[in-house]
Design a protein around this motif. Structure first.
Motif, PDB file in Angstrom:
ATOM      1  N   LYS A  44     -41.031 -13.550  66.066  1.00 12.03           N
ATOM      2  CA  LYS A  44     -42.194 -12.701  67.008  1.00 12.03           C
ATOM      3  C   LYS A  44     -43.176 -13.807  65.710  1.00 12.03           C
ATOM      4  O   LYS A  44     -43.542 -12.925  64.651  1.00 12.03           O
ATOM      5  N   PRO A  45     -43.993 -14.391  67.047  1.00  8.57           N
ATOM      6  CA  PRO A  45     -45.140 -14.470  66.252  1.00  8.57           C
ATOM      7  C   PRO A  45     -46.087 -13.487  66.029  1.00  8.57           C
ATOM      8  O   PRO A  45     -46.628 -12.421  66.759  1.00  8.57           O
ATOM      9  N   PRO A  46     -46.784 -13.743  65.142  1.00  9.93           N
ATOM     10  CA  PRO A  46     -48.563 -12.930  64.870  1.00  9.93           C
ATOM     11  C   PRO A  46     -49.281 -12.582  65.996  1.00  9.93           C
ATOM     12  O   PRO A  46     -49.339 -13.492  66.349  1.00  9.93           O
ATOM     13  N   SER A  47     -50.479 -11.775  65.927  1.00 13.52           N
ATOM     14  CA  SER A  47     -50.428 -11.453  67.165  1.00 13.52           C
ATOM     15  C   SER A  47     -52.051 -12.581  66.947  1.00 13.52           C
ATOM     16  O   SER A  47     -53.261 -11.500  67.527  1.00 13.52           O
ATOM     17  N   LEU A  48     -52.526 -14.026  66.320  1.00 16.73           N
ATOM     18  CA  LEU A  48     -53.551 -14.669  66.306  1.00 16.73           C
ATOM     19  C   LEU A  48     -53.309 -15.368  66.893  1.00 16.73           C
ATOM     20  O   LEU A  48     -51.898 -15.903  66.791  1.00 16.73           O
ATOM     21  N   PRO A  49     -54.510 -16.504  67.417  1.00 14.47           N
ATOM     22  CA  PRO A  49     -54.627 -17.567  68.378  1.00 14.47           C
ATOM     23  C   PRO A  49     -53.751 -18.992  67.734  1.00 14.47           C
ATOM     24  O   PRO A  49     -54.007 -19.058  65.989  1.00 14.47           O
ATOM     25  N   LYS A  50     -52.998 -19.146  68.079  1.00  8.55           N
ATOM     26  CA  LYS A  50     -53.075 -20.288  68.049  1.00  8.55           C
ATOM     27  C   LYS A  50     -52.503 -20.931  66.541  1.00  8.55           C
ATOM     28  O   LYS A  50     -53.324 -21.935  65.279  1.00  8.55           O
ATOM     29  N   LYS A  78     -49.506 -21.951  63.157  1.00  7.32           N
ATOM     30  CA  LYS A  78     -47.821 -22.657  63.959  1.00  7.32           C
ATOM     31  C   LYS A  78     -46.552 -21.500  63.086  1.00  7.32           C
ATOM     32  O   LYS A  78     -47.060 -21.373  62.315  1.00  7.32           O
ATOM     33  N   GLY A  91     -48.587  -4.202  64.904  1.00 10.60           N
ATOM     34  CA  GLY A  91     -48.337  -6.029  64.638  1.00 10.60           C
ATOM     35  C   GLY A  91     -48.088  -5.911  63.387  1.00 10.60           C
ATOM     36  O   GLY A  91     -48.485  -7.138  62.800  1.00 10.60           O
ATOM     37  N   GLY A  92     -48.551  -5.869  62.324  1.00  9.13           N
ATOM     38  CA  GLY A  92     -48.807  -6.479  60.549  1.00  9.13           C
ATOM     39  C   GLY A  92     -47.976  -6.458  59.868  1.00  9.13           C
ATOM     40  O   GLY A  92     -46.836  -4.818  60.770  1.00  9.13           O
TER      41      GLY A  92
END
Ligand code: SF4
Ligand code: SF4
Lengths: 607, 191
Positions: B99-105, B107, B46-47
């Motif tokens: 793909k959004p990063p696996s961090l919450p919230k 943009k 995921g990085g």
């Protein structure tokens, strides 16, 4: 038996080092996994006639090689740069005693800190301990210098360090390898007059160390080369030599003398011959001015007045790049170098740090640990962290690593935090790290009665560096803790919501008894599980039950759980491994697992 | 060819390192000097990951800023993160997936915003599913596209095909070649 090829083969710098060691008759190889050094031992493990091991830490690995070299064996020890700090106590002594066989230490540095806590320059250990440091400039030279290092070590009877880094160790290029030689094991021998460093012997060893150092200076004097001629020179050290050569070629700059060296400690005195008639020289090297400072001293000793530039032009921080080389050459020569400017300047690309994998038990540990602490009446505490995959707990939403400074540091730091504030801290440590350097601090916590909650995240592997084993495979951590005298020891399953209860009970016990309590959070590394058993289940979100409360994707954050436009959750069937950890996380029972449980699944997670 | 620099960018787990290794192997077999620099090491997925491949008359393993001839982005946002490496004359092969990063919230950029920013380069927007279908390998499919569009000047497709261990990869690679042949005049190319 693996055949060695004679034509160049594409391989990592680390593999090239391993093959260089094989060509030198290495018999004993020990290390502790650490990026970017790990593949050296992994390569050697394929050769049955060489004894290889992952030791419990770098000091033990070093002593294994040192002991073998006392017996006359050819030994290799590997670690990442910060591992040298752990090994350094015995390393310094080895320079006093010398060795009977050969002892080569490979330290893989990480300029730019791609996966490390610092970019410390280990070449200082060479200066401090009078140990030669060789520095390759590409994978081929990594192979050749390993052979050189073994020869040097055995002919002088002295340890030798090879300083590699990410851009050698993790670069794949063509390498010509020399044929493997039969391993040279030792013969049982004793020489306490050399190896037992009581003051009387140490004083004599010190004299001999200085004699060997003089010998080393002459035996490394050939590790200098040069191209071209001019009144100005650029000295490239190790990998920087590669950058300098290519930069001058592409920039069409001639009339500059290029000098290269792959020996950074001691800087070969023959460099002086190369610089006679030169007016000024620019030293380009990774990290600290180790060569630059030695060069300045050599020039003064030889009465030469040559201007030396280096870190003032290249700067200190980060890894060497063409940009830094170009910029410093341009300032040094006073020429303008045309560089393309990128037409856009982006500052806001969202960062994408690595994430705990889908199914990672650490995520569940962090999730329920926080819950359990609240349950146990602790609203705010200090999370004393440590080094491993779980270091990612520093990121939101968990924020459960308030410090992580070095391997095994969590308990010592926690001690300091408690003594100075009387806030009960939580120490979080992995299983490999626990055995690496956690044990002495645990003894201290028991001995000095530290009120602390210790959570050992036991996935029975050194997961971050690629699932190497750990002593936890054969030693039960709960037993070890009890044996050391921890009175309260519990084992919990982080996938089970009752883990929160296990935490709260332990916290209450710590408060009441003002002593350490330890919880072992036991579940295997998800990557290892799916290596063993192919997943056949996946999780689904029932959109009718999901209220869009955000808990699973904003507070649990398994990468497989995504947010739909209507804020409801949806699970990526591609990424989900069907571990089921998210099922109890949803307060509305909207997540369920579908499919049949594969055979051996539960056992793979818990064995 | 004097030298060729290829940067592959993506997310850990997408096969970025494998793609880099395959390109390096293929050129190496043909006798080109190669350096392929990886920043792997952390096991977690995921990085952001990139791989520098340098081929030909080269000594240093890293591509300089504005020094890449080709940027392959297996995830579209990662093209932006690495854009400073691409030469003004370079080409981008962009997997049209965000793909959004696996961090919450956080943009995230929309695909259209990304292609808008990248329009100043020769950008080929590729849809992996269209190339390799449901069962194929995205990274290998895109490799097939890049092969046909560029590497075929120096290498034969067999140089690649022999490197794949399984049929899925060989098929995906060939699908990429066919896709380029069929689509090369239609693919979004902005300049
Ligand atoms: S935790 Fe449950 S209800 Fe909340 S967003 Fe996730 S699936 Fe929906
Ligand atoms: S079951 Fe849930 S926690 Fe496990 S991988 Fe799938 S989405 Fe992630």
């Amino acid at each position: 038996m693996i055949m060695l090829v004679s034509k160049p083969k594409l391989m990592l710098g680390n593999e090239a080092i391993a093959y260089g060691a094989l060509a030198s008759g290495v018999a004993i190889a020990a290390g502790y996994p650490g990026t970017p050094s790990t593949e050296i031992i992994e390569t050697l493990m394929r050769f049955r006639d060489v004894y290889t091991e992952w030791s419990s830490n770098e000091k033990v690995a070093f002593e294994t090689g040192f002991g073998a070299a006392m017996m006359g064996a050819r030994a290799l020890v590997t670690m990442k740069h910060v591992g040298m700090n752990v090994a350094s106590d015995s390393l310094m002594s080895s320079s006093y005693t010398g060795v009977s066989g050969a002892l080569v230490i490979v330290s893989a540095g990480d300029p730019g800190m791609w996966s490390s806590q610092s970019e410390q320059d280990i070449r200082h250990y060479g200066l401090m301990g009078m140990i030669p440091v060789l520095e390759p400039f590409n994978p081929q030279s990594a192979h050749d210098l390993t052979v050189e290092a073994f020869n040097l070590s055995s002919s002088v009877g002295h340890p030798v360090i090879i300083s590699t880094n990410t851009r050698i160790s993790h670069v794949r290029s063509q390498v010509n390898v020399l044929p493997k030689q039969p391993p040279i094991y030792g013969k049982f021998q004793k020489d306490p007059g050399k190896y037992s460093l009581v003051p009387e012997i140490a004083k004599r060893d010190r004299e001999e160390q200085l004699n060997r150092w003089e010998k080393i200076k002459s035996l490394t004097s050939h590790l200098v080369e040069s191209h071209g001629d001019g009144e100005v020179a650029i000295l490239g050290v190790g990998i920087s030599y590669s950058y300098v050569r290519e930069a001058l070629r592409t920039l069409n700059i001639d009339q500059v003398k290029i000098v290269g060296t792959s020996c950074s400690v001691p800087l070969p005195y023959t460099i002086i011959d190369e610089l006679i008639g030169v007016e000024k020289v620019l030293v380009i090297e990774e990290l600290d001015p180790v060569v630059e400072n030695q060069l300045k001293a050599l020039l003064i000793d030889n009465g030469l007045h040559i201007r030396v530039e280096g870190k003032n032009l290249t700067g200190y921080a980060g890894e060497m790049t063409f940009e830094r080389v170009h910029r410093s050459i341009s300032k040094f020569l006073g020429v303008t170098i045309e560089e393309e400017e990128s037409p856009i300047n982006l500052t806001e690309v969202p960062r994408r740090p690595p994430a705990m994998c889908p199914g990672c038990p650490h995520r569940s540990s962090f999730f329920f640990l926080k819950k359990g602490l609240t349950l146990g009446g602790i609203q705010s505490t200090f999370y004393s962290g440590d080094i491993g995959c779980y270091s990612l707990g520093v990121l939101p939403p968990f924020n459960e690593q308030d410090s992580l400074v070095s391997m095994g540091s969590s308990l010592g730091i926690a001690n300091g935090v408690y003594r100075s504030t009387h806030v009960i801290p939580v120490a979080i440590i992995g299983d490999s790290t626990f055995f690496h350097t956690g044990l002495p601090a645990l003894a201290n916590a028991v001995y000095n009665k530290l009120p602390v909650l210790i959570v050992v995240l036991d996935n029975r592997s050194t997961a971050m560096t690629g699932q190497q084993g750990s002593p936890s495979l054969v030693i039960d951590i709960a037993d070890a803790a009890k044996g050391i005298g921890v009175k309260y020891v519990e084992i919990g399953d982080p996938f089970d919501p009752s883990f929160a209860k296990t935490v709260s009970k332990a916290v209450e016990w710590v408060k009441k008894n003002q002593s350490p309590a330890l919880i072992v959070a036991k579940r295997a590394c998800a990557l290892e599980v799916i290596d063993k058993v192919k997943p056949t289940q996946v999780a689904f979100v029932d959109p009718n039950k999901c209220t869009g409360c955000t808990i699973c994707y904003d507070y649990f954050t398994c990468p497989a759980i995504l947010k739909r436009d209507d804020k409801k959750a949806i699970i990526s069937q591609q990424d989900c491994i069907g571990c089921g950890a998210c099922v109890p996380v949803c307060p509305f029972n909207a997540i369920r697992l579908e499919g049949d449980k594969p055979e051996g699944w539960d056992q793979a997670w818990t064995s | 060819m004097d030298k060729l620099s290829v940067l592959i960018a993506g997310i850990g787990g997408q096969g970025v390192v494998t793609a880099g290794r395959i390109i390096a192997e293929a050129f190496s077999v043909k006798g080109f000097k190669v350096f392929e620099a990886e920043t792997h090491g952390l096991s977690q997925r995921g990085g952001a990951v990139n791989v520098h491949v340098r081929i030909g008359n080269v000594d240093g393993p890293l591509i300089s800023k504005s020094g890449a001839d080709i940027l392959i982005a297996l995830e579209a946002t990662e093209a932006l993160r690495n854009i400073e490496y691409l030469s003004n004359h370079g080409a981008i092969f962009l997997n049209a997936s965000v793909k959004p990063p696996s961090l919450p919230k956080v943009k995230v950029y929309q695909l259209s915003e990304i292609t808008e920013i990248l329009k100043r380069w020769r950008t080929y927007v590729l849809d992996c599913n269209e190339i390799v279908g449901e069962t194929g390998r995205c990274n290998t499919g895109i490799l097939g596209v890049v092969y046909q569009a560029s590497f075929s000047k120096y290498l034969d497709k067999d140089d690649f095909l022999t490197l794949f261990k399984d049929q899925v990869n060989r098929d995906s690679f060939l699908a990429g070649i066919r896709y380029w042949e069929k689509m090369k005049y239609l693919l979004t190319e902005t300049m």
